[in-house]
Design an enzyme around this catalytic site. Structure first.
Site, mmCIF file in Angstrom:
data_model
loop_
_atom_site.group_PDB
_atom_site.id
_atom_site.type_symbol
_atom_site.label_atom_id
_atom_site.label_comp_id
_atom_site.label_asym_id
_atom_site.label_seq_id
_atom_site.Cartn_x
_atom_site.Cartn_y
_atom_site.Cartn_z
ATOM 1 C CG ASP A 1 -2.067 44.590 48.909
ATOM 2 O OD1 ASP A 1 -2.628 44.359 47.817
ATOM 3 O OD2 ASP A 1 -2.013 43.734 49.814
HETATM 4 C C1 BGC Z 1 -3.644 41.247 47.947
HETATM 5 C C2 BGC Z 1 -2.379 41.203 47.116
HETATM 6 C C3 BGC Z 1 -2.745 41.013 45.671
HETATM 7 C C4 BGC Z 1 -3.658 42.154 45.251
HETATM 8 C C5 BGC Z 1 -4.106 42.065 43.811
HETATM 9 C C6 BGC Z 1 -4.634 42.280 47.429
HETATM 10 O O1 BGC Z 1 -5.841 42.197 48.099
HETATM 11 O O2 BGC Z 1 -3.325 41.550 49.282
HETATM 12 O O3 BGC Z 1 -1.556 40.174 47.542
HETATM 13 O O4 BGC Z 1 -1.603 40.965 44.878
HETATM 14 O O5 BGC Z 1 -4.833 42.123 46.058
HETATM 15 O O6 BGC Z 1 -4.961 40.990 43.633
#
Ligand code: BGC
Length: 769
Positions: free
Chosen positions: A234
């Site tokens: 993530d």
């Molecule tokens: C979120 C993800 C997301 C990623 C990119 C993160 O903060 O938890 O779900 O895909 O950001 O935006």
């Protein structure tokens, strides 16, 4: 394109520095380039439509950055209620096609985490409290997207069940609950749909950061679940890159620019091996190679068509919770009074990384006008500012006497639920509740259309006749609501989560979102309806509840099995004049067991269409292995020997019929729950994983937090900024480096100074190395 083996050779011949570079993204939304003639993989959020960032490089990680217009589809909280795999496939397929047209190779979704508590800030992005439903719907979505040659990222693996301290909290959980509840949707989705990537979550599980958790990322994910794709972090989930690499994390996003010396030192210290890097490079090559295969890039998207599909998906998913005296459907000739500004400006999506720049947001009023339905509209209050407009209110009370039917649009204001923070309580807006109750005293022929990302308590529920739940239904939510209200669509959605009567009655009440970093999953396997049925606690609306304008009758119920499957056959008749769809839910129960268990658990479901008075034979199959449980004493999944009741249920609380079946299994060894051991969290010495709030006990920490809060407080009061404001204290120092706010060296200098290693820290600050 050359032969795959040729690229493999090329990648192997890269220098160590080049190999290491491929471990992180080249930008916030792209992998590195692995070969001259292979385009890097471009990705974007997300599960409810495309969030393609168009701001320049500097702002690409900014949550308020500009994004391309795209159709905003209903959120997972609503689509889950469709209980319809074909519909989820269609949704995935459509988003996949939009991605192709926008030159996006990989979509960051779907989110399949279990809803542990209705307070979860991000619940609107997740499907259900039930693992089988979540896993199956995720698989259908993934198959739809990947059918176009576009990749997916099944997220967030795993136990990302709260937003509070999401970067650092540790889910303290026993193996049985971890396997049977929280890992199950991932296992099912991997088996059925082979997602091209999996995104690891921010949090820790049993004390180990998931991005660095070999047990989860390698032993379970790859060795047991046979996941073949790439594991991506993530955004900002990695603490130690070396340990992450050794544990099976392939790609770090968005890519903290650690100096090469960091990797060289870690290699020398034996923290990871060159072989680990090569394995990750190979998986990246496979992803990039597949993504470069011929795709129909010339596809044109038709947003008008997709908008209508968004409305269809919403209408097939919305849940009619209440319909006293058959107040619905309304007649188009009825004169209706429409109340509340959410009719004009609906709440249709959630806040955070899944937020879409919508193509066209329908207004209920415009749709009524287009359909030539007579209505009167009043806006007695502004739900954002909470200001009551006395003139409008007086008018509204007067109209309430004259109009036969009243539709009230009610919503939980957006700032209450978001990625980045959790809800504090389950309360609904007092302003709106009081108003509904006041109107109900004059005329209770009221239908409430409720827009919220997750359950709220409804103190007005007994005072209204109709209640249509639209969750966050996407940009076409009002069109879908109109189609149900006026009978063009017969409602068929069922709740994918239990709606509780109060917060105190919810399963994780005592351990959810407390301030500690160790979060104890004491409720064990008793999540969602499994808790309410076992503890015998009444719900406001049970899992699986949902009304239709039709009536259905079941007969000829029969259960069989072969070597691998259980087969359930029955007949359904639509005994009404309305055409409609019906969801059938199959549960299994083992009432005599040698181990602790829940009552009936969902094992299979399907949805079919029946014309008025039509009858159909239905056959539903599910694998016998869905009866398995994880036995912690034996250290493996087993099916307990004996009799199981296979039940057709109307919802989690109401049985329709059942038949028993004998299954040849084994004896269980684990009798009781494994109790969770309470552990202290070491806060000192500080590390890159310490949060801004942790280091605020030191002088440098105080200064940094003060400056950050000052900057943040100056930001405008949009929903996006609200997310940053509410989560800043919980950010670890390293996230400032991951998101490019400061360099890796500067972040590590702050940690040194907080640990009183002033000289070391200052040297890093001054010389930036
Ligand atoms: C979120 C993800 C997301 C990623 C990119 C993160 O903060 O938890 O779900 O895909 O950001 O935006």
């Amino acid at each position: 394109m050359k032969k795959y083996e040729k690229y493999e050779e090329e990648v192997r011949s890269l220098t160590l520095k080049e190999k290491v570079k491929l471990l992180t993204g080249a930008s916030a939304w792209s992998t590195g380039r692995i070969a001259e003639d292979l385009e890097p993989v471009k990705m974007c959020d997300g599960p409810h439509g495309l969030r393609k960032v168009t701001s320049g490089r500097k702002k690409e990680l900014d949550i308020s950055s500009t994004t391309d217009v795209a159709v905003c589809f209903p959120t997972a909280s609503l689509t889950a209620c469709s209980f319809d795999e074909e519909l989820l496939y269609l949704l995935g397929d459509t988003i996949g096609k939009e991605a192709l047209a926008k030159k996006i190779d990989l979509i960051l979704g779907p989110g399949t985490n279990i809803k542990r508590s209705p307070l979860g800030g991000r619940n609107f992005e997740y499907f259900s409290e039930d693992p089988i439903l979540s896993g199956k719907l995720s698989a259908a979505f993934i198959k739809g997207v990947q059918n176009n040659g576009v990749g997916t990222s099944l997220k967030h693996f795993c136990c990302n069940n709260q937003e509070t301290k999401r970067f650092v909290y540790s889910a303290q959980i026993n193996e049985r609950a971890l396997r049977d509840i929280y890992l199950k949707p991932f296992e099912i989705a991997i088996e059925e749909s082979n997602p091209s990537t999996i995104m690891c979550s921010y949090n820790k599980v049993n004390g180990v950061q998931v991005s660095q958790n070999k047990y989860l990322l390698t032993n379970i994910l790859r060795d047991e679940f046979k996941f073949k794709g790439l594991v991506v972090s993530d955004w900002g989930a990695v603490d130690s890159r070396a340990s992450a690499c050794a544990s099976g994390l392939d790609l770090e996003m968005p890519g903290m620019k650690r100096p090469f010396s960091y990797f060289a030192k870690a290699l020398k210290n034996g923290e990871f091996k060159e072989e680990d890097i090569e394995k990750s490079n190979d998986r990246l090559l496979k992803l990039i190679y597949d993504s470069n295969k011929k795709k129909d890039r010339k596809l044109e998207t038709n947003y008008d068509k997709d908008h209508l599909l968004s409305s269809k998906i919403a209408a097939e998913s919305m849940v009619l919770l209440k319909n006293d005296n058959n107040i619905l459907p309304l007649n188009k000739k009825d004169n209706v009074l429409v109340i509340g500004n959410f009719a004009e400006k609906p709440r249709y999506q959630g806040n955070g990384s899944s937020r879409i720049n919508p193509y066209h947001i329908d207004s209920f009023l415009d749709i009524l006008a287009k359909d030539k339905i007579n209505y009167q509209y009043v806006r007695p209050y502004d739900s954002k500012t909470h200001e009551i407009n006395m003139v409008q209110k007086t008018k509204c009370l007067a109209y309430a006497e004259d109009y036969k039917k009243i539709i009230i649009f009610a919503a939980l204001p957006g700032k209450f639920e978001s990625e980045g923070y959790d809800r504090r309580n389950l309360n609904f807006s007092d302003l709106q509740t009081n108003f509904i109750n006041e109107i109900a005293q004059i005329n209770n022929n009221i239908v409430v259309v409720l827009q919220t990302g997750s359950p709220v308590i409804l103190p007005f529920v007994n005072n209204v006749k109709g209640l249509l739940l639209s969750y966050l239904g996407g940009e076409a939510t009002c069109l879908a609501a109109k189609d149900i209200i006026f009978g063009k669509v017969n409602p068929s959605g069922r709740l994918a989560e239990t709606w509780p009567t109060c917060l105190e009655n919810t399963p994780a009440f005592s351990s959810f979102r407390n301030d500690a970093e160790n979060v104890y999953y004491d409720e064990d396997i008793y999540v969602g309806y499994r808790f309410y049925q076992t503890a015998n606690i009444p719900s406001l609306f049970p899992f699986g509840h949902g009304l239709s304008y039709s009536t259905f009758v079941y007969s000829n119920y029969k259960v069989d099995k072969n070597d691998t499957e259980i087969i359930v056959n029955f007949t359904i008749k639509n005994t009404s004049k309305y055409d409609g769809k019906i969801v059938s839910l199959i549960f299994a129960n083992k009432s005599k067991s040698e181990t602790y268990r829940c009552g009936p658990e969902l094992k299979a479901f399907n949805k079919i269409f029946l014309k008025g008075n039509e009858e159909k034979e239905v056959s539903i199959k599910f694998p016998i292995k869905y009866l398995n449980i994880y036995d912690e004493v034996l250290g493996k999944y087993i099916i307990e020997d004996g009799t199981y009741e296979i039940m057709l249920m109307e919802n989690a609380e109401k049985e329709i019929c059942k038949e028993s079946i004998n299954i040849e299994g084994v004896a269980v060894s684990q009798k009781n729950m494994t109790q969770l051991v309470r552990k202290e969290v070491q806060k000192y010495p500080f590390s890159m994983n310490s949060t801004f709030s942790d280091i605020s006990r030191t002088l440098i920490g105080k200064i940094i937090l003060k400056i950050s809060l000052k900057v943040v407080n100056k930001m405008s009061d949009t929903d996006e900024m609200q997310m940053i404001k509410n989560s800043i204290n919980d950010q670890p120092i390293r996230s400032a480096a991951s998101f490019g706010l400061i360099s890796y060296n500067r972040a590590s200098a702050i940690v040194d100074i907080a640990n009183k290693h002033y000289f070391k820290g200052l040297r890093k600050l001054i010389f930036n190395h």
